[in-house]
Scaffold this motif. Structure first.
Motif, PDB file in Angstrom:
ATOM      1  N   ALA A 162       7.905   1.453  -4.924  1.00  0.00           N
ATOM      2  CA  ALA A 162       7.598   1.826  -5.815  1.00  0.00           C
ATOM      3  C   ALA A 162       7.790   0.665  -7.188  1.00  0.00           C
ATOM      4  O   ALA A 162       6.898   0.345  -7.810  1.00  0.00           O
ATOM      5  CB  ALA A 162       7.721   3.263  -6.320  1.00  0.00           C
ATOM      6  N   ILE A 169       1.461   6.302  -2.383  1.00  0.00           N
ATOM      7  CA  ILE A 169       2.554   6.462  -1.602  1.00  0.00           C
ATOM      8  C   ILE A 169       2.673   7.497  -0.719  1.00  0.00           C
ATOM      9  O   ILE A 169       3.197   8.829  -1.214  1.00  0.00           O
ATOM     10  CB  ILE A 169       4.021   5.911  -2.546  1.00  0.00           C
ATOM     11  CG1 ILE A 169       3.504   4.819  -3.187  1.00  0.00           C
ATOM     12  CG2 ILE A 169       5.043   5.620  -1.454  1.00  0.00           C
ATOM     13  CD1 ILE A 169       4.909   4.559  -4.318  1.00  0.00           C
ATOM     14  N   ASN A 189       5.308   7.142 -13.400  1.00  0.00           N
ATOM     15  CA  ASN A 189       5.115   5.523 -13.572  1.00  0.00           C
ATOM     16  C   ASN A 189       6.105   4.932 -14.714  1.00  0.00           C
ATOM     17  O   ASN A 189       6.640   4.013 -14.738  1.00  0.00           O
ATOM     18  CB  ASN A 189       3.852   5.217 -13.777  1.00  0.00           C
ATOM     19  CG  ASN A 189       2.857   5.245 -12.462  1.00  0.00           C
ATOM     20  OD1 ASN A 189       2.831   4.461 -11.634  1.00  0.00           O
ATOM     21  ND2 ASN A 189       2.287   6.643 -12.197  1.00  0.00           N
ATOM     22  N   ALA A 192      -3.611  -2.862  -1.707  1.00  0.00           N
ATOM     23  CA  ALA A 192      -3.491  -3.095  -3.016  1.00  0.00           C
ATOM     24  C   ALA A 192      -4.403  -3.895  -3.585  1.00  0.00           C
ATOM     25  O   ALA A 192      -5.102  -3.381  -4.744  1.00  0.00           O
ATOM     26  CB  ALA A 192      -2.006  -3.236  -3.565  1.00  0.00           C
ATOM     27  N   ASP A 215       3.569   9.214  -5.730  1.00  0.00           N
ATOM     28  CA  ASP A 215       4.347   9.406  -4.350  1.00  0.00           C
ATOM     29  C   ASP A 215       3.885  10.850  -4.120  1.00  0.00           C
ATOM     30  O   ASP A 215       4.157  11.817  -4.735  1.00  0.00           O
ATOM     31  CB  ASP A 215       6.016   9.353  -4.612  1.00  0.00           C
ATOM     32  CG  ASP A 215       7.006   9.702  -3.375  1.00  0.00           C
ATOM     33  OD1 ASP A 215       6.260  10.065  -2.416  1.00  0.00           O
ATOM     34  OD2 ASP A 215       7.773   9.563  -3.726  1.00  0.00           O
ATOM     35  N   SER A 261       6.136   3.978   2.357  1.00  0.00           N
ATOM     36  CA  SER A 261       6.807   3.071   1.612  1.00  0.00           C
ATOM     37  C   SER A 261       7.801   2.069   2.635  1.00  0.00           C
ATOM     38  O   SER A 261       8.436   2.615   3.152  1.00  0.00           O
ATOM     39  CB  SER A 261       7.640   3.820   0.751  1.00  0.00           C
ATOM     40  OG  SER A 261       8.369   5.055   1.211  1.00  0.00           O
ATOM     41  N   ASN A 321       7.233   2.184 -12.642  1.00  0.00           N
ATOM     42  CA  ASN A 321       5.985   1.343 -12.807  1.00  0.00           C
ATOM     43  C   ASN A 321       5.321   1.404 -14.416  1.00  0.00           C
ATOM     44  O   ASN A 321       4.485   1.587 -14.540  1.00  0.00           O
ATOM     45  CB  ASN A 321       4.872   1.804 -11.644  1.00  0.00           C
ATOM     46  CG  ASN A 321       3.759   0.915 -11.826  1.00  0.00           C
ATOM     47  OD1 ASN A 321       3.960  -0.400 -12.202  1.00  0.00           O
ATOM     48  ND2 ASN A 321       2.532   1.417 -11.383  1.00  0.00           N
ATOM     49  N   MET A 362       6.249  -2.688  -5.940  1.00  0.00           N
ATOM     50  CA  MET A 362       4.877  -2.458  -6.246  1.00  0.00           C
ATOM     51  C   MET A 362       4.599  -2.637  -7.614  1.00  0.00           C
ATOM     52  O   MET A 362       3.562  -3.364  -7.705  1.00  0.00           O
ATOM     53  CB  MET A 362       4.361  -1.423  -5.429  1.00  0.00           C
ATOM     54  CG  MET A 362       4.371  -1.417  -4.003  1.00  0.00           C
ATOM     55  SD  MET A 362       3.378  -2.387  -3.244  1.00  0.00           S
ATOM     56  CE  MET A 362       1.546  -1.902  -3.303  1.00  0.00           C
ATOM     57  N   LEU A 369       0.641   4.192  -9.548  1.00  0.00           N
ATOM     58  CA  LEU A 369       1.564   4.888  -8.537  1.00  0.00           C
ATOM     59  C   LEU A 369       1.595   5.921  -8.224  1.00  0.00           C
ATOM     60  O   LEU A 369       1.807   6.972  -9.257  1.00  0.00           O
ATOM     61  CB  LEU A 369       2.812   3.936  -8.059  1.00  0.00           C
ATOM     62  CG  LEU A 369       2.706   2.607  -8.155  1.00  0.00           C
ATOM     63  CD1 LEU A 369       4.244   1.971  -7.955  1.00  0.00           C
ATOM     64  CD2 LEU A 369       2.021   1.869  -7.043  1.00  0.00           C
ATOM     65  N   PHE A 416      -2.554   3.904  -6.299  1.00  0.00           N
ATOM     66  CA  PHE A 416      -2.088   3.554  -4.750  1.00  0.00           C
ATOM     67  C   PHE A 416      -1.230   4.777  -4.418  1.00  0.00           C
ATOM     68  O   PHE A 416      -0.203   5.103  -5.245  1.00  0.00           O
ATOM     69  CB  PHE A 416      -1.032   2.300  -4.681  1.00  0.00           C
ATOM     70  CG  PHE A 416      -0.672   1.544  -3.325  1.00  0.00           C
ATOM     71  CD1 PHE A 416      -1.582   0.950  -2.827  1.00  0.00           C
ATOM     72  CD2 PHE A 416       0.378   2.507  -2.763  1.00  0.00           C
ATOM     73  CE1 PHE A 416      -1.315   0.428  -1.489  1.00  0.00           C
ATOM     74  CE2 PHE A 416       0.668   1.780  -1.510  1.00  0.00           C
ATOM     75  CZ  PHE A 416      -0.035   0.884  -0.811  1.00  0.00           C
TER      76      PHE A 416
END
Length: 543
Positions: free
Chosen positions: A220, A134, A67, A110, A236, A97, A71, A223, A234, A132
């Motif tokens: 990502a 992904i 992140n 979300a 993955d 994604s 993010n 988002m 987030l 979230f």
């Protein structure tokens, strides 16, 4: 903004009963998030089984590194600090994604996740953070490489991102170059109408792709730009650092694969015995795991005591597969039936947000959770919306149309309306004329046949030609009527294109960027201010 419930037909029978008649299907699930008692029971179970899951500190550190790159909002770092603390729970949502975040329902998922975490924290009196997931390990490129927007002329336009290699690899590992990003972003820029928000929206999109080498990374980043300020973490699923932390669960999935297969089969039988159709395949001999070989994601199944793919490209004994896992964990990947188990191992999942299709197939792994020492988390139906823009609402009122009319298709009502504009009664008069002509002409043709047999056929052909000419003039008159009402018919078309594009719900087709361009970034705050509703009821948002 005015929000009104609108009951929606469709969806699988199992999903409909989960949403509207939970008492009928509760035995197929682990609990209902809408029940305060279920929330408390699930939280207590998570507390008592803390040691069965992956190490919190390791997971939090892995997610922090991810992140910070994609993010990095302070609110996300706060959520991660809470996640590191024993007792913090998680509400998850997830999706593949998609291009520019994909269809609107991803945004709604979300939002549901964020609101449900906030509500659960207040009700339980303890930290609950939104996350979230992904699904970057999925390989269905054609499902995620495109999106749709309404262009300046009000037409549905598809944007598609092509990949250089034709390889069945995970979406997160498929490389997307700078030139491809510039091309697809340029197309979006041309399609979106000019607005006061457009420069800001396009800048966010350009920034999301600037450092992104894959669709998952751009997803990502976008988002994070949209939801990072709400503390949405987030993850993955294709993150190699995360995969190393997942090794103990992959080991269990391999060692107990036969027991898991039996659990899936038993649960599938319970679902069908209850009168419902399966929403995901439960294949005899299926290992429900993928192995990545030379960049290609291969689905494994069991054959004569070995794990292999359908083409026999790879083949491992159980011990050899475990050795591969130890040496190269990044080569392993979950499918739709084992991902729920992995999610429950990685995170203290209080509840997970699912769409109707997912909600139906999540009943299949219910017994598999028990095989690996877990319990099925609570399930939250994703919130569902259709956005009705102001001018569109006026048009619907003008033509006395409801959303139900749009769902059924407007062809019939549009023809009725157009017929009502025919003050001269042309359609009726043309039909009367054809009927009167036939009534006068047919007896004459019959009489001609008594004079000479050949005249009967000639007369019939002559009659058909005359009727064709009358019909030709009728069609021209109809075209003229439509031309006269062209502006109104465009309004009818716009209603359908906006609310049911391509014959599907708006949320399953259109991309959020059209609406952010129209209403600005604050539109997301407005969506988040709508009272949460976990009943699964579709709602109309009248702008």
């Amino acid at each position: 903004m005015n929000v009104i419930p609108e009951p929606l037909p469709g969806g699988s029978a199992l999903a409909r009963d989960y949403i509207h008649h939970y008492e009928k299907v509760g035995h197929l699930y682990g609990g209902d998030f809408r029940s305060a008692e279920s929330r408390a029971e699930r939280a207590a179970w998570l507390d008592s089984t803390e040691e069965l899951r992956a190490d919190r500190a390791g997971i939090a550190d892995c997610l922090r590194q991810y992140n910070l790159k994609w993010n990095p909002h302070p609110a996300v770092m706060d959520s991660l600090a809470l996640l590191e603390q024993r007792g913090t729970l998680v509400v998850t949502g997830g999706q593949q994604s998609g291009l520019f975040t994909g269809p609107l329902f991803v945004i709604y998922k979300a939002i549901t996740t964020i609101q449900a975490a906030k509500e659960a924290a207040a009700q339980l009196g303890r930290p609950v953070v939104p996350l979230f997931w992904i699904a970057g390990e999925d390989h269905d490129w054609d499902e995620v490489n495109h999106t749709f927007v309404l262009n300046r002329a009000g037409e549905v336009m598809k944007l598609k991102l092509d990949k250089a290699e034709d390889i069945r690899s995970s979406v997160s590992s498929i490389k997307v170059g700078e030139e491809s990003w510039q091309q697809i972003i340029g197309q979006l820029d041309e399609l979106l109408q000019d607005s006061e928000f457009k420069p800001q929206i396009m800048e966010v999109i350009r920034e999301s792709s600037a450092a992104a080498g894959s669709l998952s990374e751009a997803f990502a980043k976008l988002m994070g730009s949209l939801f990072g300020r709400f503390g949405l973490i987030l993850l993955d699923s294709a993150d190699p650092a995360l995969r190393r932390l997942e090794v103990p669960m992959f080991q269990a999935l391999i060692e107990q694969n036969d027991e898991l297969e039996a659990a899936y089969q038993t649960a599938a039988g319970e679902i069908t015995d209850s009168g419902y159709e399966l929403q995901a395949a439960v294949v005899a001999g299926g290992a429900n795991l993928f192995y990545i070989h030379e960049g290609t994601r291969l689905l494994l199944h069991k054959e004569e005591g070995r794990f292999t793919d359908r083409k026999g490209t790879v083949s491992f004994s159980r011990e050899e597969l475990l050795e591969q896992l130890e040496a190269r964990p990044e080569q392993f990947s979950n499918n739709v039936l084992t991902r729920p188990l992995m999610q429950d191992y990685v995170l203290p999942v209080l509840a997970t947000v699912l769409g109707q299709g997912e909600l139906a197939y999540w009943a299949i792994p219910r017994l598999a959770f028990k095989v690996v020492g877990e319990q099925m988390p609570l399930i939250i139906p994703r919130m569902s919306f259709t956005v009705v823009e102001g001018t569109l609402h006026k048009h619907m009122d003008k033509y006395q149309l409801g959303f139900g009319d749009v769902l059924q298709g407007l062809d019939g009502k549009r023809k009725e309306w157009l017929a009502a504009q025919d003050e001269l009664g042309l359609e009726r008069r043309f039909e009367d004329t054809k009927a009167a002509f036939s009534a006068m002409y047919e007896p004459l043709i019959e009489q001609l046949g008594s004079i000479q047999a050949g005249l009967l056929k000639l007369g019939a052909n002559n009659k058909d030609k005359i009727l064709d000419q009358i019909s030709f003039l009728q069609a021209k008159a109809r075209d003229a009527m439509e031309k006269q009402n062209e502006a109104a018919l465009r309004q009818w078309e716009r209603i359908e294109l906006s609310l049911m594009p391509l014959g599907k719900l708006q949320e399953r087709v259109y991309n959020v960027m059209y609406y952010l361009n129209r209403y600005g970034p604050a539109w997301l705050d407005e969506l988040l201010s709508i009272p949460a509703d976990y009943s699964g009821t579709h709602r109309m948002i009248y702008m």
